[in-house]
Each structure stands twice: as structure tokens, then as C-alpha cells.
Design a protein around this motif. Structure first.
Motif, PDB file in Angstrom:
ATOM      1  N   ASP A 293       0.859  -1.180   0.000  1.00 49.55           N
ATOM      2  CA  ASP A 293       0.000   0.000   0.000  1.00 49.55           C
ATOM      3  C   ASP A 293       0.895   1.230   0.000  1.00 49.55           C
ATOM      4  O   ASP A 293       2.104   1.134   0.210  1.00 49.55           O
ATOM      5  N   THR A 294       0.299   2.379  -0.254  1.00 50.63           N
ATOM      6  CA  THR A 294       1.105   3.597  -0.274  1.00 50.63           C
ATOM      7  C   THR A 294       0.343   4.735   0.371  1.00 50.63           C
ATOM      8  O   THR A 294      -0.871   4.883   0.206  1.00 50.63           O
ATOM      9  N   LYS A 295       1.065   5.498   1.161  1.00 51.99           N
ATOM     10  CA  LYS A 295       0.510   6.711   1.754  1.00 51.99           C
ATOM     11  C   LYS A 295       1.601   7.767   1.677  1.00 51.99           C
ATOM     12  O   LYS A 295       2.632   7.644   2.335  1.00 51.99           O
ATOM     13  N   ILE A 296       1.388   8.774   0.871  1.00 50.17           N
ATOM     14  CA  ILE A 296       2.388   9.815   0.686  1.00 50.17           C
ATOM     15  C   ILE A 296       1.728  11.168   0.793  1.00 50.17           C
ATOM     16  O   ILE A 296       0.621  11.394   0.279  1.00 50.17           O
ATOM     17  N   ASP A 297       2.387  12.072   1.474  1.00 51.69           N
ATOM     18  CA  ASP A 297       1.883  13.431   1.613  1.00 51.69           C
ATOM     19  C   ASP A 297       1.836  14.073   0.224  1.00 51.69           C
ATOM     20  O   ASP A 297       2.801  13.962  -0.545  1.00 51.69           O
ATOM     21  N   GLU A 306       7.458   4.925  -4.374  1.00 53.87           N
ATOM     22  CA  GLU A 306       6.197   5.047  -5.095  1.00 53.87           C
ATOM     23  C   GLU A 306       6.285   4.456  -6.505  1.00 53.87           C
ATOM     24  O   GLU A 306       5.324   3.875  -7.005  1.00 53.87           O
ATOM     25  N   ILE A 307       7.445   4.591  -7.142  1.00 54.31           N
ATOM     26  CA  ILE A 307       7.607   4.038  -8.485  1.00 54.31           C
ATOM     27  C   ILE A 307       7.513   2.514  -8.451  1.00 54.31           C
ATOM     28  O   ILE A 307       6.844   1.900  -9.289  1.00 54.31           O
ATOM     29  N   VAL A 308       8.183   1.892  -7.482  1.00 53.09           N
ATOM     30  CA  VAL A 308       8.123   0.432  -7.361  1.00 53.09           C
ATOM     31  C   VAL A 308       6.700  -0.009  -7.044  1.00 53.09           C
ATOM     32  O   VAL A 308       6.202  -0.991  -7.613  1.00 53.09           O
ATOM     33  N   PHE A 309       6.042   0.703  -6.154  1.00 46.61           N
ATOM     34  CA  PHE A 309       4.652   0.381  -5.820  1.00 46.61           C
ATOM     35  C   PHE A 309       3.771   0.408  -7.067  1.00 46.61           C
ATOM     36  O   PHE A 309       3.013  -0.525  -7.337  1.00 46.61           O
ATOM     37  N   GLY A 346     -10.087   1.252  -0.685  1.00 51.24           N
ATOM     38  CA  GLY A 346      -9.233   2.341  -0.221  1.00 51.24           C
ATOM     39  C   GLY A 346      -7.857   2.272  -0.856  1.00 51.24           C
ATOM     40  O   GLY A 346      -7.303   3.295  -1.295  1.00 51.24           O
ATOM     41  N   ARG A 347      -7.292   1.056  -0.918  1.00 51.49           N
ATOM     42  CA  ARG A 347      -5.976   0.899  -1.545  1.00 51.49           C
ATOM     43  C   ARG A 347      -6.048   1.193  -3.042  1.00 51.49           C
ATOM     44  O   ARG A 347      -5.124   1.796  -3.616  1.00 51.49           O
ATOM     45  N   LEU A 348      -7.143   0.781  -3.668  1.00 56.06           N
ATOM     46  CA  LEU A 348      -7.332   1.050  -5.099  1.00 56.06           C
ATOM     47  C   LEU A 348      -7.389   2.547  -5.363  1.00 56.06           C
ATOM     48  O   LEU A 348      -6.730   3.056  -6.287  1.00 56.06           O
ATOM     49  N   GLU A 349      -8.140   3.263  -4.543  1.00 53.29           N
ATOM     50  CA  GLU A 349      -8.257   4.710  -4.731  1.00 53.29           C
ATOM     51  C   GLU A 349      -6.908   5.402  -4.561  1.00 53.29           C
ATOM     52  O   GLU A 349      -6.539   6.278  -5.347  1.00 53.29           O
ATOM     53  N   ARG A 350      -6.147   4.992  -3.547  1.00 48.75           N
ATOM     54  CA  ARG A 350      -4.834   5.598  -3.331  1.00 48.75           C
ATOM     55  C   ARG A 350      -3.890   5.288  -4.491  1.00 48.75           C
ATOM     56  O   ARG A 350      -3.091   6.150  -4.908  1.00 48.75           O
ATOM     57  N   ALA A 351      -3.966   4.090  -5.011  1.00 50.15           N
ATOM     58  CA  ALA A 351      -3.111   3.720  -6.135  1.00 50.15           C
ATOM     59  C   ALA A 351      -3.459   4.523  -7.379  1.00 50.15           C
ATOM     60  O   ALA A 351      -2.566   4.999  -8.102  1.00 50.15           O
ATOM     61  N   GLU A 352      -4.745   4.693  -7.643  1.00 51.19           N
ATOM     62  CA  GLU A 352      -5.156   5.458  -8.826  1.00 51.19           C
ATOM     63  C   GLU A 352      -4.769   6.931  -8.683  1.00 51.19           C
ATOM     64  O   GLU A 352      -4.331   7.557  -9.659  1.00 51.19           O
ATOM     65  N   ASN A 353      -4.921   7.457  -7.501  1.00 51.77           N
ATOM     66  CA  ASN A 353      -4.526   8.861  -7.276  1.00 51.77           C
ATOM     67  C   ASN A 353      -3.016   9.030  -7.473  1.00 51.77           C
ATOM     68  O   ASN A 353      -2.555  10.028  -8.047  1.00 51.77           O
ATOM     69  N   LEU A 354      -2.249   8.052  -6.999  1.00 46.93           N
ATOM     70  CA  LEU A 354      -0.806   8.122  -7.158  1.00 46.93           C
ATOM     71  C   LEU A 354      -0.413   8.008  -8.628  1.00 46.93           C
ATOM     72  O   LEU A 354       0.486   8.715  -9.103  1.00 46.93           O
ATOM     73  N   LEU A 355      -1.098   7.143  -9.355  1.00 50.03           N
ATOM     74  CA  LEU A 355      -0.813   7.000 -10.779  1.00 50.03           C
ATOM     75  C   LEU A 355      -1.097   8.306 -11.522  1.00 50.03           C
ATOM     76  O   LEU A 355      -0.312   8.734 -12.383  1.00 50.03           O
TER      77      LEU A 355
END
Length: 393
Positions: A293-297, A306-309, A346-355
Motif C-alpha cells: 500500500d502507499t501513503k504519501i503526503d 512510489e515508483i516500485v509500488f 481504499g488501496r485502489l483509490e490511493r493507487a489510482e490517485n498516485l498514478l
């Protein structure tokens, strides 16, 4: 049980053209790297055998608070230094490691593994090995000391050790440094590069880690696909980045190759991070431990983590997929568990936002980037071969 270290630093350094022991290496010298690896690996004390330019070497040793043993017969070859060093060992010695000063890249985790192994299950000799290829430093039981001292020198220390091969065993480690001799200026140039990268495994060391962790072949193929994609994504981001730090391509590649190293274990992300930290690969252990999972400010720059994630979430096995497809199976699997579904969404949403954030900064869609001719599908063997540096070592 006392285990000591012997560093053989009496040679002429004729092929190097300069005194090897005092050459700069990794914020210290070649000699200090040898001593630090032994001490950090758990030896009780270190004795450095000197000869050629003894005063210069002894000056370096004394700065480090270690002991010196002068070998007046150093011109007779390395075995004369072994004899001098063995004679200087304290009476309470249980075993000792012999490390020539021109093998300065051995990781302390390798020495630690050898000392632990001997204390747990003594043997006549325990060799560090890389994919079953023996290297330095061998750990030698004190039982062999009388025979070493009586040996006439023919064939050197190796000849004595060969006579005890039935009582020897290998300890496989993900450590290319055990095989790297520092003989020539070219070897030294390679060592400088290697020493800067000791906090993460080289591609060949990743292969060794897969073997040691029994990572399934299908998982290895997934990791290679993710690594290639992560490198492509990192390169694109570096090219577009106008502010903030550039990503370290070596860390991206290494962490991506290792992200699923502990796949067969429960909670494999944390177990993988712990495994890597134990081998001294602290430069990527946290990336591996947190790739689920990823959580970044929002104000923090994207990093290698984040790139590896993201690259991991864009592959199902070795097949490029969308993030929605990647999470789709889990959503179907936990369709009747509201709490699990909430967490997955929740993890899906964070991943899409990061992408989205990545694509905005890189200025390109990943679907376009990872299907472009520049990222044309590359078979796994070719990818690893292109990044293999063992031949240089």
C-alpha cells in the motif's frame, strides 16, 4: 568461544602500482573496509599482518585500534603471512577468518553468518560461497593450527584446507564481494563503484536472494517485468523533473527485483524487508516492506518507493494490466466481506490517485509509456544479462 580475524596486508601490490591497503574506499581505506567487515561481523579482535611498507600500513592499523604482526619473510609469499598471523593468535582462539587485504568488499553480514554458523555447528572450515562458488574469507577451526604451522608452504594455505574438505561446508550468501580480488587499477575502479552500492543487492545478488528465499519462478518473472517497467517509469520521471531530487535508478531496479522475494511467506512484504535488512541491504528494505500500500503526503516528491509500488500494481504476473484489473480479483474474492472490500477499495483509490500524480509529473500515460517501442517486451534472461556486472568483478 573466540573467533578472530586475520588480515593479510604484507604484499608488494606490484600489479596495482600503489599500496593497496591505504587506497581510499567507502569513506575509509581498503584496509579499514576489511577490518570493519570483520569486526561488524562479530570477530573478537583483528590482527593485521604487515610486511612491504610496514610503517604505512601499521599507521593505518593503529588509527583503527587494531593489532599488527610484522612478517619479515613477506617476500616469500602469502603463506608466510598466514604463518605469522596464526602464531600471533591468542591461546583462547576457537576459530579464525583469513582475509587478504585485496578482498575488501566482503559484507559484514557474510562474516556474521559465518561466525553464527560456526558457533551453532562447528566445522573444520566454513567457506562463504556465492551460488556455490567459494570465496573469502574462509573460517578455519583452531584444530587446524598445528597442521598449518607444520606445513612446508607448498601450495600455500589452500593445500592444507584441501586436506580437510570432507570436514568443510559452504555457506551460500548473496555477496559478490567475496569473489572480487583487488589486483589492478581496473579492479580498483570497479571496487569504488561496488562499494557505493553496498546498501542494495546487485542484479546477480538478487538472483542469489531468490534462490536463498526459494522465490517461485513465476514470481521471479513477475519481479523482472516490474523492474523493467519501474526503470522505464523512473527514467521518464527523471527526464521530466524540474525540481526535487532525481530518482536513483539502481535502487529502483533493485527494489523492484526484490519486492516479492519472500512471496511464499505470510505477510511477505514485511518478511521480505526483514530478510533484506538482515543481509545488510538497508537501502531497499523499507521499499520492499511497504509495497502493498502507499501513503504519501501530497506535498512530498515521488520517490523510488512510489515508483516500485506503481509498477507492481500495473502487472498481473508478467502481463501489463490496469490498476482496476489488478485489484479486481481481490474485490471479487472478498465480495461478501464489507470490511475487506472497504480496505481494498481504499488501496485502489490511493493507487489510482498516485498514478494520476505520476502521469501528470512525467507528462505521459503509463499505458503509452510501457507499450512504446522503447519499452518493447524484453525476455527475462536478456533483462538480467544486460544488468549483470559479475563479469566485471
Amino acid at each position: 568461544m573466540k573467533i578472530y580475524g586475520l588480515v593479510l596486508a604484507a604484499g608488494l601490490s606490484s600489479r596495482m602500482g600503489k599500496l593497496k591497503a591505504t587506497l581510499p574506499l567507502d569513506e575509509g581505506t581498503v584496509l579499514s573496509n576489511c577490518i570493519r567487515s570483520l569486526l561488524d561481523g562479530g570477530v573478537a579482535d583483528v590482527f593485521v599482518v604487515t610486511g612491504h611498507k610496514a610503517e604505512e600500513v601499521e599507521s593505518e592499523v593503529h588509527k583503527l585500534g587494531m593489532h599488527t604482526v610484522y612478517n619479515p619473510d613477506y617476500e616469500n609469499g602469502m603463506f608466510s603471512s598466514v604463518i605469522a598471523g596464526v602464531k600471533a593468535l591468542p591461546d583462547d582462539v576457537s576459530a579464525f577468518l583469513v582475509l587478504p587485504v585485496d578482498i575488501p568488499l566482503v559484507r559484514s553480514s557474510t562474516v556474521r553468518a559465518l561466525t553464527f554458523e560456526f558457533k551453532d555447528s562447528p566445522a573444520d572450515i566454513i567457506y562463504p560461497a556465492f551460488k556455490n562458488e567459494r570465496g573469502h574469507p574462509p573460517l578455519i577451526s583452531a584444530k587446524l593450527i598445528p597442521e598449518i604451522l607444520l606445513h612446508d608452504g607448498t601450495g600455500g594455505l589452500r593445500k592444507v584446507l584441501e586436506r580437510h574438505d570432507s570436514g568443510a561446508r559452504n555457506k551460500n550468501m548473496p555477496d559478490l564481494g567475496i569473489l572480487h580480488d583487488l589486483d589492478t587499477p581496473e579492479d580498483y575502479t570497479t571496487a569504488l563503484k561496488f562499494s557505493r552500492n553496498k546498501r542494495f543487492p546487485l542484479p546477480e545478488e538478487c538472483e542469489s536472494l531468490w534462490e536463498l528465499a526459494e522465490t517461485p519462478q513465476t514470481t521471479q518473472e513477475h519481479c523482472k517485468a516490474v523492474a523493467k517497467a519501474a526503470c522505464t517509469m523512473a527514467k521518464a520521471l527523471n527526464s521530466a523533473r524540474r525540481e526535487g531530487p532525481l530518482l536513483d535508478m539502481d535502487i529502483v531496479q533493485s527494489a523492484a527485483l526484490m519486492h516479492d522475494v519472500a512471496k511464499i511467506r505470510r505477510n511477505h512484504e514485511a518478511k521480505g524487508g526483514t530478510l533484506l535488512a538482515g543481509y545488510g541491504f538497508t537501502g531497499i528494505s523499507d521499499i520492499v516492506a511497504s509495497h502493498r500500500d502507499t501513503k504519501i503526503d501530497p506535498t512530498s516528491p515521488l520517490t523510488e518507493k512510489e515508483i516500485v509500488f506503481l509498477a507492481d500494481k500495473l502487472f498481473e504476473g508478467s502481463t501489463l494490466v490496469t490498476i482496476k484489473e489488478r485489484y479486481g480479483k481481490r474485490i471479487s474474492k472478498w465480495a461478501n466481506d464489507p470490511d475487506a472490500l472497504k480496505a481494498i477499495h481504499g488501496r485502489l483509490e490511493r493507487a489510482e490517485n498516485l498514478l494520476t500524480r505520476y502521469e501528470n509529473e512525467a507528462g505521459i500515460k503509463t499505458s503509452e509509456l510501457l507499450t512504446s517501442p522503447a519499452h518493447s517486451p524484453l525476455n527475462s534472461a536478456t533483462f538480467m544479462q544486460e544488468n549483470n556486472i559479475k563479469a566485471q568483478l
